[in-house]
Design a protein around this motif. Structure first.
Motif, short mmCIF file in Angstrom:
data_model
loop_
_atom_site.label_atom_id
_atom_site.label_comp_id
_atom_site.label_asym_id
_atom_site.label_seq_id
_atom_site.Cartn_x
_atom_site.Cartn_y
_atom_site.Cartn_z
N VAL A 1 31.60 7.36 39.18
CA VAL A 1 30.70 6.32 39.09
C VAL A 1 31.00 5.40 40.22
O VAL A 1 32.21 4.96 40.29
CB VAL A 1 30.92 5.75 37.67
CG1 VAL A 1 30.07 4.59 37.45
CG2 VAL A 1 30.77 6.40 36.46
N THR A 2 29.98 5.19 40.82
CA THR A 2 30.05 4.28 42.21
C THR A 2 29.58 2.85 41.97
O THR A 2 29.69 1.96 43.05
CB THR A 2 29.39 4.94 43.28
OG1 THR A 2 27.79 5.18 42.78
CG2 THR A 2 29.93 6.54 43.32
N THR A 3 28.80 2.48 41.11
CA THR A 3 28.36 1.07 40.78
C THR A 3 28.86 0.45 39.45
O THR A 3 29.27 1.11 38.67
CB THR A 3 26.85 1.18 40.99
OG1 THR A 3 26.21 1.79 39.37
CG2 THR A 3 26.14 2.08 41.70
N TRP B 1 32.68 0.00 44.80
CA TRP B 1 32.25 -1.37 44.47
C TRP B 1 32.17 -2.25 45.82
O TRP B 1 31.25 -2.95 45.90
CB TRP B 1 32.83 -2.09 43.60
CG TRP B 1 32.66 -1.62 42.13
CD1 TRP B 1 32.00 -0.35 41.61
CD2 TRP B 1 33.06 -2.10 40.63
NE1 TRP B 1 32.35 -0.07 40.23
CE2 TRP B 1 32.85 -1.26 39.71
CE3 TRP B 1 33.62 -3.23 40.44
CZ2 TRP B 1 33.18 -1.41 38.44
CZ3 TRP B 1 33.90 -3.57 39.14
CH2 TRP B 1 33.64 -2.81 37.98
N LEU B 2 32.90 -2.00 46.59
CA LEU B 2 33.17 -2.62 48.02
C LEU B 2 31.93 -2.37 48.86
O LEU B 2 31.68 -3.02 49.72
CB LEU B 2 34.45 -2.22 48.76
CG LEU B 2 35.80 -2.58 47.81
CD1 LEU B 2 36.87 -2.27 48.59
CD2 LEU B 2 35.63 -4.16 47.41
N THR B 3 31.38 -1.07 48.50
CA THR B 3 29.99 -0.70 49.46
C THR B 3 28.78 -1.41 48.83
O THR B 3 27.75 -1.25 49.35
CB THR B 3 29.94 0.63 49.50
OG1 THR B 3 29.47 1.30 48.01
CG2 THR B 3 31.27 1.37 50.00
N LEU B 4 28.74 -2.12 47.71
CA LEU B 4 27.59 -2.45 47.05
C LEU B 4 27.09 -4.05 47.84
O LEU B 4 27.80 -4.66 48.25
CB LEU B 4 27.65 -2.66 45.46
CG LEU B 4 28.37 -1.67 44.68
CD1 LEU B 4 28.41 -2.04 43.48
CD2 LEU B 4 27.38 -0.39 45.03
N SER B 5 25.94 -4.00 47.83
CA SER B 5 25.20 -5.47 48.37
C SER B 5 25.41 -6.65 47.09
O SER B 5 25.73 -6.15 45.76
CB SER B 5 23.81 -5.19 48.49
OG SER B 5 23.04 -4.86 47.40
#
Length: 328
Positions: free
Chosen positions: A135-137, A177-181
């Motif tokens: 899970v990435t988000t 989560w660090l890659t999310l806007s």
């Protein structure tokens, strides 16, 4: 001729328990889970979308190759608009063309669209194969990852065609989560705040402390190890407790749908230009206003909820372009 009636005695007791793993830098953990009994000798298909493939595929493939296992990568176009039966068919055709069969292990890497769609592929491919959700988000960690509800959308409604198919494991990598806007983080916080409302006053208060009292931005929030871990863990624990008590959503599990009656209608009315979490935030706040009117909560409680939404930067009422009649 007198009809003949036969009985098929089929009483099943199936253990569908699975681990949820939360942490940072968990590519090697995915490999370790995929090496557990029942999964170790399966052929691996990593299925993701066109956005996430550039972020995670190389790391996951390298981690598996270091362990002596190959991985086939299949990517489909990103976005809710592609969570359809047509996309599912294209993925299945690709798996068949590459020679995948009943010995398949699927890794669904991405957010809620990926885990919903790819979980449904796993549920039906050769009548069902195991899958791991990577899970990435934040939204997927709060919503789609836990519970085994897999589905695709139709023109009439979201998630109308699907199946219950539990994952073999859920791996929530907080580094992703660090890659999310900021907008994507807020999207996940819409479902997160809902969970605080239905199940955990202390968790809700911790979110108030972070956003109302401390004024954290979404980016600051996901960099805070303690807050990120608490958020992932409590989201999963709350959803787990509802799911375990009502796997097939016959009664209690419906409580997880707080805000969704209005929210899902708003998503459709807006042509999916508003995110799921934003629509759930609006739906929950409007249901709380109704709740205050009919005595299920107080005006002060509703205002407390609305204040938290404002501090996070989430919407809290219908856009001017959408009418109540349109929602109905």
């Amino acid at each position: 001729m007198k009809p003949t009636e036969l009985t098929v005695e089929l009483v099943r007791q199936v253990d569908e328990s699975y681990p949820i793993i939360v942490g940072r830098g968990l590519e090697d953990k995915v490999v370790e889970v995929a090496s557990r009994p029942g999964l170790a000798h399966r052929r691996i298909a990593l299925i993701t979308d066109s956005t996430v493939v550039d972020l995670v595929a190389d790391q996951l493939v390298s981690a598996f190759e270091a362990a002596g296992r190959g991985v086939d990568v299949v990517a489909f176009p990103a976005g809710e608009i592609n969570k359809t039966r047509a996309t599912k068919e294209q993925i299945e055709d690709e798996l068949i063309a590459r020679g995948f069969g009943r010995d398949t292990l699927i890794i669904a890497a991405g957010g809620g669209v990926v885990t919903d769609l790819v979980g449904f592929v796993a549920a039906t491919f050769t009548r069902g194969v195991p899958y791991i959700s990577y899970v990435t988000t934040l939204l997927a960690a709060a919503d789609a990852a836990v519970g085994g509800k897999t589905a695709v959308d139709t023109l009439q409604a979201t998630n109308l065609i699907g199946a219950f198919h539990q994952p073999s494991a859920v791996v929530i990598d907080l580094d992703r989560w660090l890659t999310l806007s900021d907008a994507q983080i807020r999207d996940g916080l819409g479902e997160t705040v809902k969970h605080g409302c239905i199940a955990d006053a202390e968790f809700f208060a911790a979110l108030e402390e972070a956003f109302v009292a401390r004024g954290l931005t979404p980016a600051e929030f996901v960099r805070d190890d303690a807050l990120a871990e608490l958020t992932a863990r409590r989201n999963c624990e709350i959803k787990r407790d509802f799911v375990v008590s009502d796997v097939f959503e016959g009664n209690r599990r419906m409580g997880l749908n707080l805000g969704h009656t209005i929210g899902r209608a708003l998503e459709t009315a807006m042509g999916y230009t508003m995110s799921h979490g934003e629509c759930v935030a609006v739906g929950t706040n409007l249901q709380m206003r109704l709740g205050a009117r009919f005595g299920y909560c107080t005006d002060a409680e509703q205002q407390r909820f609305e204040t938290l939404l404002k501090a996070i930067g989430l919407p809290y009422e219908l856009p001017e372009s959408v009418t109540v009649d349109g929602i109905m």
